[in-house]
Design a protein around this motif. Structure first.
Motif, PDB file in Angstrom:
ATOM      1  N   CYS A 332       0.844  -1.211   0.000  1.00  0.00           N
ATOM      2  CA  CYS A 332       0.000   0.000   0.000  1.00  0.00           C
ATOM      3  C   CYS A 332       0.877   1.258   0.000  1.00  0.00           C
ATOM      4  O   CYS A 332       0.554   2.259  -0.646  1.00  0.00           O
ATOM      5  N   ARG A 333       1.999   1.194   0.709  1.00  0.00           N
ATOM      6  CA  ARG A 333       2.925   2.334   0.728  1.00  0.00           C
ATOM      7  C   ARG A 333       3.518   2.555  -0.668  1.00  0.00           C
ATOM      8  O   ARG A 333       3.622   3.684  -1.134  1.00  0.00           O
ATOM      9  N   ARG A 334       3.863   1.466  -1.353  1.00  0.00           N
ATOM     10  CA  ARG A 334       4.414   1.605  -2.695  1.00  0.00           C
ATOM     11  C   ARG A 334       3.371   2.200  -3.648  1.00  0.00           C
ATOM     12  O   ARG A 334       3.689   3.015  -4.512  1.00  0.00           O
ATOM     13  N   LEU A 335       2.126   1.785  -3.472  1.00  0.00           N
ATOM     14  CA  LEU A 335       1.044   2.348  -4.286  1.00  0.00           C
ATOM     15  C   LEU A 335       0.911   3.846  -4.016  1.00  0.00           C
ATOM     16  O   LEU A 335       0.814   4.650  -4.952  1.00  0.00           O
ATOM     17  N   ALA A 336       0.957   4.224  -2.733  1.00  0.00           N
ATOM     18  CA  ALA A 336       0.828   5.645  -2.377  1.00  0.00           C
ATOM     19  C   ALA A 336       1.999   6.453  -2.913  1.00  0.00           C
ATOM     20  O   ALA A 336       1.829   7.598  -3.331  1.00  0.00           O
ATOM     21  N   GLU A 337       3.171   5.857  -2.921  1.00  0.00           N
ATOM     22  CA  GLU A 337       4.356   6.548  -3.453  1.00  0.00           C
ATOM     23  C   GLU A 337       4.177   6.888  -4.922  1.00  0.00           C
ATOM     24  O   GLU A 337       4.754   7.846  -5.419  1.00  0.00           O
ATOM     25  N   ASN A 338       3.384   6.077  -5.613  1.00  0.00           N
ATOM     26  CA  ASN A 338       3.079   6.336  -7.024  1.00  0.00           C
ATOM     27  C   ASN A 338       1.844   7.223  -7.172  1.00  0.00           C
ATOM     28  O   ASN A 338       1.273   7.294  -8.254  1.00  0.00           O
ATOM     29  N   SER A 339       1.417   7.842  -6.057  1.00  0.00           N
ATOM     30  CA  SER A 339       0.204   8.666  -6.028  1.00  0.00           C
ATOM     31  C   SER A 339      -1.009   7.873  -6.460  1.00  0.00           C
ATOM     32  O   SER A 339      -1.959   8.421  -7.018  1.00  0.00           O
ATOM     33  N   GLY A 340      -0.955   6.567  -6.226  1.00  0.00           N
ATOM     34  CA  GLY A 340      -2.058   5.702  -6.626  1.00  0.00           C
ATOM     35  C   GLY A 340      -3.095   5.572  -5.522  1.00  0.00           C
ATOM     36  O   GLY A 340      -2.864   5.963  -4.379  1.00  0.00           O
ATOM     37  N   LYS A 341      -4.232   5.032  -5.896  1.00  0.00           N
ATOM     38  CA  LYS A 341      -5.333   4.876  -4.940  1.00  0.00           C
ATOM     39  C   LYS A 341      -5.956   3.499  -5.181  1.00  0.00           C
ATOM     40  O   LYS A 341      -6.281   3.148  -6.322  1.00  0.00           O
ATOM     41  N   LEU A 342      -6.081   2.746  -4.102  1.00  0.00           N
ATOM     42  CA  LEU A 342      -6.744   1.450  -4.200  1.00  0.00           C
ATOM     43  C   LEU A 342      -8.244   1.684  -4.295  1.00  0.00           C
ATOM     44  O   LEU A 342      -8.803   2.448  -3.506  1.00  0.00           O
ATOM     45  N   VAL A 343      -8.890   1.057  -5.267  1.00  0.00           N
ATOM     46  CA  VAL A 343     -10.333   1.251  -5.462  1.00  0.00           C
ATOM     47  C   VAL A 343     -11.119   0.157  -4.748  1.00  0.00           C
ATOM     48  O   VAL A 343     -12.062   0.434  -4.023  1.00  0.00           O
ATOM     49  N   ASN A 344     -10.743  -1.090  -4.965  1.00  0.00           N
ATOM     50  CA  ASN A 344     -11.413  -2.194  -4.275  1.00  0.00           C
ATOM     51  C   ASN A 344     -10.545  -3.441  -4.340  1.00  0.00           C
ATOM     52  O   ASN A 344      -9.571  -3.491  -5.094  1.00  0.00           O
ATOM     53  N   CYS A 345     -10.887  -4.402  -3.524  1.00  0.00           N
ATOM     54  CA  CYS A 345     -10.198  -5.696  -3.611  1.00  0.00           C
ATOM     55  C   CYS A 345     -11.227  -6.805  -3.456  1.00  0.00           C
ATOM     56  O   CYS A 345     -12.244  -6.644  -2.784  1.00  0.00           O
ATOM     57  N   ASP A 346     -10.956  -7.891  -4.121  1.00  0.00           N
ATOM     58  CA  ASP A 346     -11.862  -9.044  -4.096  1.00  0.00           C
ATOM     59  C   ASP A 346     -11.004 -10.299  -3.929  1.00  0.00           C
ATOM     60  O   ASP A 346     -10.163 -10.594  -4.770  1.00  0.00           O
ATOM     61  N   ILE A 347     -11.210 -10.986  -2.818  1.00  0.00           N
ATOM     62  CA  ILE A 347     -10.377 -12.145  -2.483  1.00  0.00           C
ATOM     63  C   ILE A 347     -11.247 -13.390  -2.442  1.00  0.00           C
ATOM     64  O   ILE A 347     -12.355 -13.367  -1.878  1.00  0.00           O
ATOM     65  N   THR A 348     -10.770 -14.442  -3.058  1.00  0.00           N
ATOM     66  CA  THR A 348     -11.450 -15.739  -2.941  1.00  0.00           C
ATOM     67  C   THR A 348     -10.489 -16.730  -2.292  1.00  0.00           C
ATOM     68  O   THR A 348      -9.373 -16.928  -2.785  1.00  0.00           O
ATOM     69  N   ILE A 349     -10.937 -17.305  -1.174  1.00  0.00           N
ATOM     70  CA  ILE A 349     -10.137 -18.302  -0.471  1.00  0.00           C
ATOM     71  C   ILE A 349     -10.656 -19.677  -0.873  1.00  0.00           C
ATOM     72  O   ILE A 349     -11.873 -19.906  -0.905  1.00  0.00           O
ATOM     73  N   ILE A 350      -9.736 -20.569  -1.203  1.00  0.00           N
ATOM     74  CA  ILE A 350     -10.139 -21.922  -1.602  1.00  0.00           C
ATOM     75  C   ILE A 350      -9.568 -22.887  -0.574  1.00  0.00           C
ATOM     76  O   ILE A 350      -8.344 -23.016  -0.456  1.00  0.00           O
ATOM     77  N   ALA A 351     -10.462 -23.523   0.169  1.00  0.00           N
ATOM     78  CA  ALA A 351     -10.042 -24.457   1.222  1.00  0.00           C
ATOM     79  C   ALA A 351     -11.219 -25.348   1.601  1.00  0.00           C
ATOM     80  O   ALA A 351     -12.374 -24.911   1.562  1.00  0.00           O
ATOM     81  N   GLU A 352     -10.911 -26.589   1.928  1.00  0.00           N
ATOM     82  CA  GLU A 352     -11.970 -27.479   2.434  1.00  0.00           C
ATOM     83  C   GLU A 352     -12.337 -27.074   3.860  1.00  0.00           C
ATOM     84  O   GLU A 352     -13.483 -27.181   4.288  1.00  0.00           O
ATOM     85  N   ALA A 353     -11.325 -26.635   4.592  1.00  0.00           N
ATOM     86  CA  ALA A 353     -11.519 -26.191   5.979  1.00  0.00           C
ATOM     87  C   ALA A 353     -10.334 -25.296   6.320  1.00  0.00           C
ATOM     88  O   ALA A 353      -9.282 -25.415   5.683  1.00  0.00           O
ATOM     89  N   PRO A 354     -10.432 -24.407   7.236  1.00  0.00           N
ATOM     90  CA  PRO A 354     -11.586 -24.122   8.089  1.00  0.00           C
ATOM     91  C   PRO A 354     -12.668 -23.331   7.347  1.00  0.00           C
ATOM     92  O   PRO A 354     -12.428 -22.810   6.260  1.00  0.00           O
ATOM     93  N   LYS A 355     -13.801 -23.227   7.969  1.00  0.00           N
ATOM     94  CA  LYS A 355     -14.886 -22.442   7.392  1.00  0.00           C
ATOM     95  C   LYS A 355     -14.547 -20.953   7.511  1.00  0.00           C
ATOM     96  O   LYS A 355     -14.081 -20.497   8.561  1.00  0.00           O
ATOM     97  N   VAL A 356     -14.779 -20.232   6.427  1.00  0.00           N
ATOM     98  CA  VAL A 356     -14.416 -18.812   6.384  1.00  0.00           C
ATOM     99  C   VAL A 356     -15.562 -17.927   6.853  1.00  0.00           C
ATOM    100  O   VAL A 356     -15.352 -16.904   7.516  1.00  0.00           O
TER     101      VAL A 356
END
Ligand code: MG
Length: 414
Positions: A332-356
């Protein structure tokens, strides 16, 4: 230097007391210091050979760093004086070493400099440019040494005493003089040496005092000086929004579970920054948080800055058992150094367990805290692998992450 080159002297040494609070030259218009607008407007002109920004004592390093950020290699920060005229003199003395032919002197509190106004001033100047006199050379009697942009008064002008009008002023007889003002360098340099400390509020006044003709061209209402709060509101409306471009980044990470599968074992794994009880530990150099690792790589991917391994090599013992928060915060610091802005993030976890699901709200809250995103711009989803493959056989778990970022379109013409 050719007669057709110019240098610039921008004054940002005043304290802007009428606006109060932060000196007006440091207020941010669309994320950029006001004084930079004028610098960039003049520096981006093809005839500009460099310049100085005259700043308050103690602010030189800040200004120099900003100039370097915009790759303005022929510009310098100069310490200003107590009064405006002292500051101009200091700037001219610094510029003298580069032997400029002409100089634009400008107040930083006027951020908007239309290119056509600059060109009109240069065109007029070049019709009869002053030449350095040599013995026997006849000086052009029409030479132009000083040009100011000016506007007619828009309103009726009256004299007043104790809030009562006492008379009127012929509007044909007066003009409102703006900056930038264009001068033959040697002339204005000598005038400032000659009239040092005289307290003039603009530079054309020195030329008038010396009997040097001051030529007038049509100014531009957009080049107003930000003095009052209503000027500030106007400037905010006029400032062009910084042009941003959107980028997408993708990250993927997988970690192996320890082979021993003891259902009585009580251990914890880290997932999206949250510690979760599980019966299998994760094998990893760091804390093995696949969610944070995938997200970190996605951000680094969006700005084309390598991956986690580039910045935190597993071969470095320093990162053994490191909390993966560190990696995400660094991205995030490297992004800010580039005057960038995070808009959104979408994470998918793939696992049998534990329950998320039971931990999803905590994960979203944690990710929002680490990235500075609103919680509604953070998504954590989970799926299993339906019993198939290494995840299905509970050999490990994985995460995918996608981010969108905004980055400014580079270039000093912005
Ligand atoms: Mg990893």
């Amino acid at each position: 230097m050719s007669d057709f080159d110019f240098h610039a002297l921008i004054l940002a040494a005043g304290q802007g007391s009428r606006l109060g609070g932060t000196p007006k030259q440091y207020r941010q218009l669309q994320g950029r210091d006001i004084w930079l607008y004028a610098v960039l407007a003049l520096a981006s002109h093809s005839a500009c050979r460099g310049g100085v920004i005259v700043c308050p004592d103690g602010e030189e390093a800040y200004h120099a760093a900003k100039l370097a950020e915009y790759q303005l290699n022929h510009w310098m920060a100069v310490t200003g004086g107590a009064e405006r005229q002292d500051s101009v003199k200091a700037g001219l003395e610094q510029l003298a070493a580069t032997k400029p032919s002409a100089v634009f002197i400008h107040d930083a509190a006027r951020p908007f400099l239309p290119r056509d106004m600059i060109d009109r001033m240069l065109d007029l100047y070049h019709q009869h440019p002053p030449h350095k006199q040599t013995d026997g050379q006849i000086t052009d009697p029409n030479m132009i040494k000083a040009i100011v942009p000016a506007l007619p008064p828009g309103d009726s002008l009256k004299t007043v005493n104790n809030n009562q009008v006492t008379g009127q002023i012929d509007r044909e007889q007066v003009i409102r003089v703006q900056t930038p003002q264009l001068f033959h360098f040697d002339t204005i340099y000598e005038l400032h040496q000659c009239f040092s400390g005289a307290g003039f509020t603009d530079d054309s006044s020195l030329a008038e005092e010396a009997g040097i003709p001051v030529h007038v061209i049509e100014g531009d209402p957009r080049t107003f000086k930000i003095t009052t709060e209503s000027d500030w509101i106007m400037a905010q409306m006029m400032a062009p929004a910084q042009t941003m471009t959107s980028r997408v980044g993708f990250g993927y990470d997988v970690h192996r579970f320890e082979e021993t599968h003891d259902t009585d074992q009580n251990t914890q794994i880290m997932l999206c920054g949250i510690a979760i009880d599980h019966d299998q530990a994760v094998i990893a150099h760091s804390d093995g948080d696949v969610g944070l690792h995938a997200l970190t790589d996605a951000i680094l991917g969006a700005i084309g800055d390598g991956d986690i391994g580039t910045h935190f090599p597993p071969s470095d013992e320093k990162w053994r058992h490191a909390s993966s928060d560190l990696f995400l915060i660094d991205a995030c610091r490297r992004l800010a150094e580039n005057s960038g802005k995070l808009v959104n993030c979408d994470i998918t976890i793939i696992a049998e367990a534990p329950k998320v699901l039971p931990h999803r709200d905590a994960m979203v809250e944690k990710l929002a805290e680490l990235t500075g995103l609103d919680q509604n711009a953070v998504s954590v989803k989970a799926t299993t692998s339906e019993g198939m493959g290494f995840i299905g056989h509970k050999l490990g778990l994985a995460a995918h992450a996608v981010v969108s970022v905004l980055l400014p379109v580079s270039g000093i013409e912005q």
